[in-house]
Design a protein around this motif. Structure first.
Motif, PDB file in Angstrom:
ATOM      1  N   ALA A 124       0.836  -1.203   0.000  1.00 54.46           N
ATOM      2  CA  ALA A 124       0.000   0.000   0.000  1.00 54.46           C
ATOM      3  C   ALA A 124       0.874   1.257   0.000  1.00 54.46           C
ATOM      4  O   ALA A 124       1.812   1.366   0.795  1.00 54.46           O
ATOM      5  CB  ALA A 124      -0.924  -0.003   1.211  1.00 54.46           C
ATOM      6  N   THR A 125       0.567   2.182  -0.882  1.00 51.11           N
ATOM      7  CA  THR A 125       1.334   3.430  -0.970  1.00 51.11           C
ATOM      8  C   THR A 125       0.436   4.661  -0.810  1.00 51.11           C
ATOM      9  O   THR A 125       0.842   5.770  -1.144  1.00 51.11           O
ATOM     10  CB  THR A 125       2.077   3.509  -2.322  1.00 51.11           C
ATOM     11  N   ASP A 126      -0.770   4.478  -0.287  1.00 47.42           N
ATOM     12  CA  ASP A 126      -1.693   5.600  -0.145  1.00 47.42           C
ATOM     13  C   ASP A 126      -1.119   6.691   0.756  1.00 47.42           C
ATOM     14  O   ASP A 126      -1.219   7.889   0.455  1.00 47.42           O
ATOM     15  CB  ASP A 126      -3.029   5.120   0.434  1.00 47.42           C
ATOM     16  N   ALA A 127      -0.520   6.288   1.887  1.00 45.05           N
ATOM     17  CA  ALA A 127       0.036   7.277   2.815  1.00 45.05           C
ATOM     18  C   ALA A 127       1.209   8.019   2.179  1.00 45.05           C
ATOM     19  O   ALA A 127       1.377   9.228   2.388  1.00 45.05           O
ATOM     20  CB  ALA A 127       0.479   6.596   4.110  1.00 45.05           C
ATOM     21  N   LEU A 128       2.011   7.304   1.409  1.00 49.02           N
ATOM     22  CA  LEU A 128       3.118   7.959   0.709  1.00 49.02           C
ATOM     23  C   LEU A 128       2.590   8.945  -0.317  1.00 49.02           C
ATOM     24  O   LEU A 128       3.111  10.056  -0.454  1.00 49.02           O
ATOM     25  CB  LEU A 128       3.988   6.901   0.025  1.00 49.02           C
ATOM     26  N   TYR A 129       1.553   8.559  -1.034  1.00 48.11           N
ATOM     27  CA  TYR A 129       0.918   9.440  -2.023  1.00 48.11           C
ATOM     28  C   TYR A 129       0.518  10.762  -1.370  1.00 48.11           C
ATOM     29  O   TYR A 129       0.808  11.841  -1.897  1.00 48.11           O
ATOM     30  CB  TYR A 129      -0.301   8.727  -2.615  1.00 48.11           C
ATOM     31  N   GLU A 130      -0.119  10.661  -0.201  1.00 44.36           N
ATOM     32  CA  GLU A 130      -0.563  11.868   0.502  1.00 44.36           C
ATOM     33  C   GLU A 130       0.622  12.713   0.959  1.00 44.36           C
ATOM     34  O   GLU A 130       0.594  13.951   0.854  1.00 44.36           O
ATOM     35  CB  GLU A 130      -1.438  11.489   1.694  1.00 44.36           C
ATOM     36  N   LYS A 131       1.659  12.053   1.477  1.00 49.85           N
ATOM     37  CA  LYS A 131       2.852  12.793   1.924  1.00 49.85           C
ATOM     38  C   LYS A 131       3.460  13.573   0.769  1.00 49.85           C
ATOM     39  O   LYS A 131       3.829  14.751   0.914  1.00 49.85           O
ATOM     40  CB  LYS A 131       3.898  11.822   2.482  1.00 49.85           C
ATOM     41  N   LEU A 132       3.605  12.924  -0.372  1.00 50.48           N
ATOM     42  CA  LEU A 132       4.225  13.576  -1.518  1.00 50.48           C
ATOM     43  C   LEU A 132       3.338  14.687  -2.072  1.00 50.48           C
ATOM     44  O   LEU A 132       3.839  15.742  -2.483  1.00 50.48           O
ATOM     45  CB  LEU A 132       4.535  12.535  -2.601  1.00 50.48           C
ATOM     46  N   MET A 133       2.043  14.472  -2.067  1.00 52.06           N
ATOM     47  CA  MET A 133       1.116  15.520  -2.523  1.00 52.06           C
ATOM     48  C   MET A 133       1.223  16.755  -1.635  1.00 52.06           C
ATOM     49  O   MET A 133       1.244  17.893  -2.131  1.00 52.06           O
ATOM     50  CB  MET A 133      -0.314  14.981  -2.513  1.00 52.06           C
ATOM     51  N   ASP A 134       1.312  16.534  -0.317  1.00 49.26           N
ATOM     52  CA  ASP A 134       1.419  17.652   0.618  1.00 49.26           C
ATOM     53  C   ASP A 134       2.684  18.466   0.377  1.00 49.26           C
ATOM     54  O   ASP A 134       2.718  19.675   0.640  1.00 49.26           O
ATOM     55  CB  ASP A 134       1.405  17.146   2.065  1.00 49.26           C
ATOM     56  N   LEU A 135       3.733  17.802  -0.119  1.00 50.33           N
ATOM     57  CA  LEU A 135       5.000  18.481  -0.390  1.00 50.33           C
ATOM     58  C   LEU A 135       5.080  18.990  -1.826  1.00 50.33           C
ATOM     59  O   LEU A 135       6.131  19.476  -2.255  1.00 50.33           O
ATOM     60  CB  LEU A 135       6.165  17.524  -0.122  1.00 50.33           C
ATOM     61  N   MET A 137       5.163  17.270  -4.460  1.00 47.78           N
ATOM     62  CA  MET A 137       6.049  16.413  -5.228  1.00 47.78           C
ATOM     63  C   MET A 137       5.215  15.429  -6.051  1.00 47.78           C
ATOM     64  O   MET A 137       4.020  15.246  -5.796  1.00 47.78           O
ATOM     65  CB  MET A 137       6.990  15.636  -4.295  1.00 47.78           C
ATOM     66  N   GLU A 138       5.851  14.805  -7.031  1.00 50.97           N
ATOM     67  CA  GLU A 138       5.170  13.787  -7.827  1.00 50.97           C
ATOM     68  C   GLU A 138       4.674  12.671  -6.892  1.00 50.97           C
ATOM     69  O   GLU A 138       5.464  12.027  -6.207  1.00 50.97           O
ATOM     70  CB  GLU A 138       6.142  13.212  -8.863  1.00 50.97           C
ATOM     71  N   PRO A 139       3.334  12.424  -6.845  1.00 53.63           N
ATOM     72  CA  PRO A 139       2.810  11.469  -5.861  1.00 53.63           C
ATOM     73  C   PRO A 139       3.017  10.005  -6.228  1.00 53.63           C
ATOM     74  O   PRO A 139       2.915   9.136  -5.367  1.00 53.63           O
ATOM     75  CB  PRO A 139       1.323  11.813  -5.814  1.00 53.63           C
ATOM     76  N   GLU A 140       3.297   9.732  -7.506  1.00 56.92           N
ATOM     77  CA  GLU A 140       3.522   8.353  -7.945  1.00 56.92           C
ATOM     78  C   GLU A 140       4.811   8.278  -8.762  1.00 56.92           C
ATOM     79  O   GLU A 140       4.790   7.997  -9.961  1.00 56.92           O
ATOM     80  CB  GLU A 140       2.343   7.837  -8.766  1.00 56.92           C
TER      81      GLU A 140
END
Length: 296
Positions: A124-135, A137-140
Motif C-alpha cells: 500500500a502506498t496511499d500514505a506515501l501518495y498523501e505525503k508527496l502531494m502535501d510536499l 512532489m510527484e505522488p507516484e
C-alpha cells in the motif's frame, strides 16, 4: 543490449539480463551462454540471494525466478495492466532471505512476497501518495532502485525521490520516510559502500552522503551523460558507468571524478568487478571486459 547484471560468488560466474527477455550467463566472464527465458519482454534488473537463487524484473510487471544459478528461469509473476491501470514495468528486486522479497517499479508500484515469490502482493502506498502531494512532489514517482539500508530499504527514483521504507513499521504512515534530495532530477541508482551512500542519475549527477542521507556532497563529474551504476573496486576507488561510453573513477573521500578515455559510444548500464582493476561492463554492445585505469 544488456541492462543489469549480477556477480555470483567467487568462481560461480555472472548473469546479465536485457532486451527481448535475453538472459546470459558465464562462469568466467569470457565465454557466455544464453539462458532459458520464458519471456520476450525487456528485462530491467536482476538480484541473486546466493549462487543458486535469483530473481529478475521486467516490463509487464514480470518477475522471473531461477534456482540453478541463472541457467533456467520460470515466470513467477506477471501483470501487464495492474488493476486495469496503465502498464507498469518493474525496475528492481531485492530479497533479504529466501522467503522475503520486494520488487519496485514505475508509478510507485511496489510488490512484496513472504514465500519466495510464489505469491506477490501490492504494498500500500496511499500514505506515501498523501505525503508527496502535501510536499507538492510527484505522488507516484518511478521507483528506479531498491537497496538494503540497515534493516530497511532505500528507494531512489524519479524527480529527486529518495525514500526509506520500513517493512517492520506497524502502520502505513510511519512506513515511509522522505530523505531531502540534493537534486530535483531523476536518480537511476543508489549504492551503499561501507558507510558511503552514492546516488546517481540524469545528466551526470552524482551525490555522496557519509551520514545516511542527512547531508549530501555533490560529486563533480564534468559530464552530462546519464549515470546508471556504481561499482566498488575494493581498492579505495569506485567507478561510475553511464551512457555514451562514460567511465568515471572516484577516489573515496574526494569529490571530483576522473574520466577514463573510451573509444566507443556504447552505453554502459551496469558493471561487475572481476579482479584487481578489471571490470565486466554490460550495455548496448552486450558485455565486454575493461581494464580500469588503462589510458586514463
Amino acid at each position: 543490449t544488456l541492462f543489469r547484471s549480477e556477480k555470483l560468488s567467487a568462481n560461480a560466474g555472472y548473469v546479465g539480463v536485457g532486451l527481448y527477455g535475453h538472459i546470459v550467463y558465464s562462469e568466467d566472464g569470457n565465454t557466455w551462454s544464453q539462458a532459458n527465458s520464458p519471456v520476450q519482454i525487456l528485462l530491467t534488473n536482476i538480484f541473486f540471494l546466493n549462487d543458486k537463487l535469483g530473481w529478475a524484473t521486467g516490463h509487464d510487471a514480470v518477475i522471473l525466478h531461477t534456482t540453478d544459478g541463472g541457467k533456467n528461469w520460470q515466470l513467477q509473476y506477471e501483470d501487464p495492466i495492474p488493476g486495469g491501470d496503465i502498464p507498469k514495468p518493474l525496475l528492481d528486486v531485492y530479497f533479504s532471505d529466501e522467503n522475503n522479497g520486494f520488487a519496485s517499479g514505475a508509478y510507485g508500484l511496489m510488490l512484496k512476497t513472504t514465500n519466495g515469490g510464489n505469491d506477490w502482493a501490492p504494498v500500500a502506498t496511499d500514505a506515501l501518495y498523501e505525503k508527496l502531494m502535501d510536499l507538492e512532489m510527484e505522488p507516484e514517482p518511478n521507483f528506479n532502485s531498491l537497496i538494503p539500508f540497515g534493516d530497511k530499504l532505500l528507494i531512489a527514483g524519479e524527480l529527486g525521490t529518495i525514500l526509506v521504507f520500513d517493512p517492520a513499521a506497524e502502520d502505513e504512515e510511519s512506513r515511509w520516510t522522505l530523505i531531502d534530495s540534493p537534486y530535483v532530477g531523476s536518480y537511476f541508482g543508489a549504492s551503499l559502500i561501507s558507510d558511503d551512500l552514492y546516488i546517481y542519475g540524469l545528466r551526470g549527477n552524482v551525490f555522496h552522503s557519509a551520514d545516511a542521507g542527512a547531508s549530501w556532497n555533490k560529486i563533480e563529474t564534468g559530464v552530462v551523460t546519464n549515470i546508471y551504476d556504481c561499482i566498488d573496486m575494493q581498492n579505495g576507488e569506485v567507478v561510475f558507468l553511464g551512457s555514451g561510453g562514460t567511465i568515471l573513477t572516484l577516489t573515496r573521500g574526494e569529490t571530483t571524478t576522473q574520466k577514463q578515455a573510451y573509444p566507443g559510444f556504447d552505453g554502459f548500464m551496469s558493471g561487475q568487478l572481476v579482479q584487481a582493476n578489471e571490470l565486466l561492463v554490460f550495455g548496448s554492445a552486450g558485455v565486454k571486459k575493461l581494464v580500469i585505469g588503462a589510458n586514463k
